[in-house]
Design a protein around this motif. Structure first.
Motif, short mmCIF file in Angstrom:
data_model
loop_
_atom_site.label_atom_id
_atom_site.label_comp_id
_atom_site.label_asym_id
_atom_site.label_seq_id
_atom_site.Cartn_x
_atom_site.Cartn_y
_atom_site.Cartn_z
N ASN A 32 76.43 50.55 14.77
CA ASN A 32 75.74 50.33 13.50
C ASN A 32 76.45 49.25 12.70
OD1 ASN A 32 77.68 51.54 11.57
ND2 ASN A 32 77.10 53.49 12.54
N ALA A 33 75.74 48.61 11.77
CA ALA A 33 76.29 47.49 11.00
C ALA A 33 77.38 47.94 10.04
CB ALA A 33 75.18 46.78 10.24
N THR A 34 77.26 49.15 9.52
CA THR A 34 78.26 49.65 8.59
C THR A 34 79.62 49.79 9.27
OG1 THR A 34 76.55 50.89 7.42
CG2 THR A 34 78.82 51.51 6.98
N ALA A 35 79.62 50.23 10.51
CA ALA A 35 80.87 50.38 11.26
C ALA A 35 81.55 49.03 11.45
CB ALA A 35 80.61 51.03 12.61
N VAL A 36 80.75 47.96 11.66
CA VAL A 36 81.31 46.61 11.82
C VAL A 36 82.03 46.20 10.54
CG1 VAL A 36 80.77 44.18 12.20
CG2 VAL A 36 79.58 45.93 13.52
N ALA A 37 81.38 46.37 9.39
CA ALA A 37 81.99 46.02 8.11
C ALA A 37 83.24 46.87 7.85
CB ALA A 37 80.98 46.21 6.98
N ALA A 38 83.18 48.14 8.22
CA ALA A 38 84.32 49.04 8.02
C ALA A 38 85.53 48.60 8.82
CB ALA A 38 83.92 50.47 8.41
N VAL A 39 85.32 48.31 10.09
CA VAL A 39 86.43 47.89 10.95
C VAL A 39 86.92 46.50 10.55
CG1 VAL A 39 87.08 47.33 13.33
CG2 VAL A 39 85.73 49.38 12.85
N GLY A 40 86.01 45.64 10.09
CA GLY A 40 86.41 44.31 9.63
C GLY A 40 87.39 44.40 8.47
N ASN A 41 87.11 45.27 7.51
CA ASN A 41 88.02 45.47 6.38
C ASN A 41 89.33 46.12 6.81
OD1 ASN A 41 86.96 44.83 3.48
ND2 ASN A 41 85.16 45.56 4.58
N VAL A 95 80.07 40.19 4.63
CA VAL A 95 81.24 40.70 5.33
C VAL A 95 81.02 40.64 6.84
CG1 VAL A 95 82.75 42.70 5.67
CG2 VAL A 95 81.80 42.24 3.41
N THR A 96 79.83 41.03 7.26
CA THR A 96 79.50 41.00 8.69
C THR A 96 79.49 39.56 9.21
OG1 THR A 96 78.14 42.99 8.43
CG2 THR A 96 77.77 41.66 10.40
N THR A 97 78.90 38.65 8.44
CA THR A 97 78.87 37.23 8.83
C THR A 97 80.27 36.66 8.93
OG1 THR A 97 76.76 36.97 7.67
CG2 THR A 97 77.93 34.96 8.28
N ARG A 98 81.11 36.99 7.96
CA ARG A 98 82.50 36.51 7.96
C ARG A 98 83.21 36.96 9.23
NH1 ARG A 98 87.33 38.65 7.34
NH2 ARG A 98 89.03 37.46 6.35
N MET A 99 83.00 38.22 9.64
CA MET A 99 83.65 38.74 10.82
C MET A 99 83.25 37.96 12.06
SD MET A 99 83.36 40.77 13.71
CE MET A 99 81.84 41.67 13.46
N TYR A 100 81.95 37.68 12.21
CA TYR A 100 81.50 36.92 13.38
C TYR A 100 82.02 35.49 13.36
CZ TYR A 100 78.24 40.79 14.28
OH TYR A 100 77.70 42.01 14.56
N CYS A 101 81.99 34.85 12.19
CA CYS A 101 82.47 33.46 12.08
C CYS A 101 83.97 33.37 12.33
CB CYS A 101 82.12 32.88 10.71
SG CYS A 101 80.36 32.58 10.48
N SER A 103 93.02 38.30 2.82
CA SER A 103 92.62 39.62 2.36
C SER A 103 92.08 39.55 0.93
CB SER A 103 93.82 40.58 2.41
OG SER A 103 94.25 40.77 3.73
N THR A 104 92.70 38.72 0.11
CA THR A 104 92.24 38.55 -1.27
C THR A 104 90.86 37.91 -1.31
OG1 THR A 104 94.53 38.32 -2.02
CG2 THR A 104 92.80 37.57 -3.52
N SER A 105 90.66 36.88 -0.47
CA SER A 105 89.35 36.23 -0.44
C SER A 105 88.28 37.17 0.10
CB SER A 105 89.40 34.96 0.42
OG SER A 105 89.59 35.27 1.79
N LEU A 106 88.69 38.15 0.90
CA LEU A 106 87.74 39.14 1.41
C LEU A 106 87.16 39.98 0.28
CD1 LEU A 106 86.31 40.43 3.81
CD2 LEU A 106 88.34 41.83 4.21
N VAL A 107 87.93 40.12 -0.81
CA VAL A 107 87.42 40.82 -1.99
C VAL A 107 86.18 40.08 -2.52
CG1 VAL A 107 87.91 41.47 -4.39
CG2 VAL A 107 89.68 41.73 -2.63
N PHE A 108 86.25 38.74 -2.56
CA PHE A 108 85.10 37.95 -3.02
C PHE A 108 83.90 38.15 -2.10
CE2 PHE A 108 88.64 34.74 -4.20
CZ PHE A 108 89.04 35.56 -5.26
N VAL A 109 84.19 38.17 -0.78
CA VAL A 109 83.11 38.34 0.20
C VAL A 109 82.48 39.72 0.05
CG1 VAL A 109 82.51 38.27 2.65
CG2 VAL A 109 84.28 36.74 1.77
#
Length: 449
Positions: free
Chosen positions: A43-52, A273-279, A259-265
């Motif tokens: 699921n997409a939520t799990a991707v965002a969770a593991v990315g963080n 967040v999902t797009t950032r992980m793939y890129c 990690s700080t810029s991830l706050v902005f994302v």
């Protein structure tokens, strides 16, 4: 690149050193991203969770590189200078320091996971899975620390093929483990992010055991003993920290800024967040080759400096950049052109695909600066110029990489593309500064061993 180089009686083939490192990095990338790739089918939520969670974990693991990187640099210089009496002390000191640091970090994560997620503004729907992933993987951090430490020893002795083979086995274990624990295999329940974490922990344990075995069976006179620290080598510890803290600090600062810029994302939304992980995964493909080359060249440069052959060190630095920067840019351009179908392999969300395509265009310009940074920072560290890269890194990564990321991404509403533009500006600014630093030649006068 295939030409053999002899330094202080040690013979090196950069090609033979580079290709195992390249494959090792490729396999490491798969180990690092296979969780997200396989979770994207969950699921997409799990991707965002593991990315963080992985952003936190990656940043903390860099603290182990403070000691591991110092060990590689010092071993290369002492071996180049043929001062073998210091080698056993370096082995033992590095193992003890990294093991102690890993235990402290593990305790901190077990107690402070919720606070970290609040600071990072992790979306509430992703927090339960992010927490389970983080806590499970935290327990295996001592294994990760020892794996990196013994890998550093093998690297200093140019045992790149051994490291590559071990990483290959780790990758296979991770794929099998993910299949069993994420989706459920046979009687196994579907564990999602927690299953990915369990698989990662098993990989780290296996990796540690393989690196230790390889070290004691392939390195001549390999020995780790507390007796080597009696009397305690205070001077060696000071030099360890004098090299390791600044050298590791550059990478630590970079990941903290990321990690700080991830706050902005996170403020933009889960799709960003999902797009950032793939890129970020595609970006790893771009710089993997130049990173492999830089590791091989830095070992040779360290030996050259130990042997006082500064002209050879200079030649190796520029040859690596002239040969592999164009190749890296071609890879980045190809990924930008085919970004839409490639992103379609991982996501069916048109918003993610469209945003990712625009980000990958900016990535081409980012990689130009990153090529120079990867090679020149490693070589400046190898010659003993360890403080300058971290000072420049802290200033640029935070003022440009974070400050301009907020300005373009949030204030001016350019979103993830604006954040990536700030990253590109940061990389290219630092690259220009490091080129000037190396050309001035002050590193030739730094006292090493």
């Amino acid at each position: 690149m295939n030409k053999k180089i002899t330094v202080a009686g040690h013979e090196f083939s950069l090609l033979a050193m580079t290709w195992p490192v390249f494959i090792e990095l490729l396999l490491q990338m798969l180990v690092g991203n296979i969780d997200q790739i396989m979770l994207s089918r969950y699921n997409a939520t799990a991707v965002a969770a593991v990315g963080n969670a992985n952003q936190i974990m990656t940043t903390l693991i860099l603290t182990f590189n403070v000691i591991s990187l110092a060990a590689t640099i010092m071993l290369s210089q002492y071996l180049g200078a043929r001062e073998y009496d210091k080698v056993e002390q370096i082995y033992t000191l590095a193992v003890c320091l990294n093991l102690a640091v890993s235990l402290v970090i593990t305790g901190g994560l077990l107690l402070g996971a919720d606070g970290l997620f609040s600071i990072m503004q992790v979306p509430m729907e992703a927090r339960p899975e992010a927490k389970s992933y983080l806590l499970i993987t935290a327990l295996s951090l001592p294994c990760q620390a020892l794996m990196l430490t013994f890998s550093a020893f093998l690297r200093a002795h140019a045992k790149m093929l051994v490291i590559m083979l071990s990483t290959g086995v780790i990758n296979l274990i991770n794929i099998v483990g993910n299949t069993a624990f994420i989706y459920g295999l046979g009687p196994m329940p579907r564990l999602g992010a927690a299953g990915a974490a369990l698989s990662t922990s098993i990989c780290r344990t296996a990796g540690m055991l393989m690196m230790i075995f390889a070290f004691f069976h392939t390195v001549e006179n390999a020995r780790v003993s507390l007796k080597a620290l009696r009397p305690f080598p205070t001077g060696l510890l000071k030099r360890f920290l004098g090299i390791g803290l600044p050298a590791g600090g550059e990478g630590l600062s970079y990941n903290l800024s990321q990690s700080t810029s991830l706050v902005f994302v996170n403020l933009i939304g889960t799709f960003a967040v999902t797009t950032r992980m793939y890129c970020a995964m595609f970006a790893q493909v771009c710089y993997m080759l130049i990173s492999a080359v830089s590791q091989a060249v830095a070992i040779v440069v360290g030996y050259c400096v130990g042997a006082k052959d500064f002209d050879q060190a200079d030649r190796q630095n520029w040859n690596a950049l002239k040969t592999f920067t164009p190749i890296t840019l071609i890879i980045a351009a190809v990924l930008a052109v085919f970004a839409q179908p490639l992103l379609g392999l991982f996501s069916s969300d048109p918003q993610v695909i469209a945003l990712g395509r625009n980000v990958m265009i900016v990535e081409v310009f980012l990689e130009l600066g990153r090529c120079f940074n990867i090679v020149m920072v490693r070589n400046l560290q190898a010659v003993g110029d360890v403080r300058f890269p971290v000072l420049v890194g802290i200033a640029s990564q935070w003022i440009v990489g974070v400050g301009v990321a907020w300005l373009l991404g949030i204030h001016f509403g350019l979103g993830l593309v604006g954040v990536w533009m700030a990253f590109a500006l940061d990389e290219n600014l630092r690259a220009l500064i490091f080129v000037i630093r190396w050309k001035r030649g002050g590193w030739r006068r730094i006292k090493t061993v």
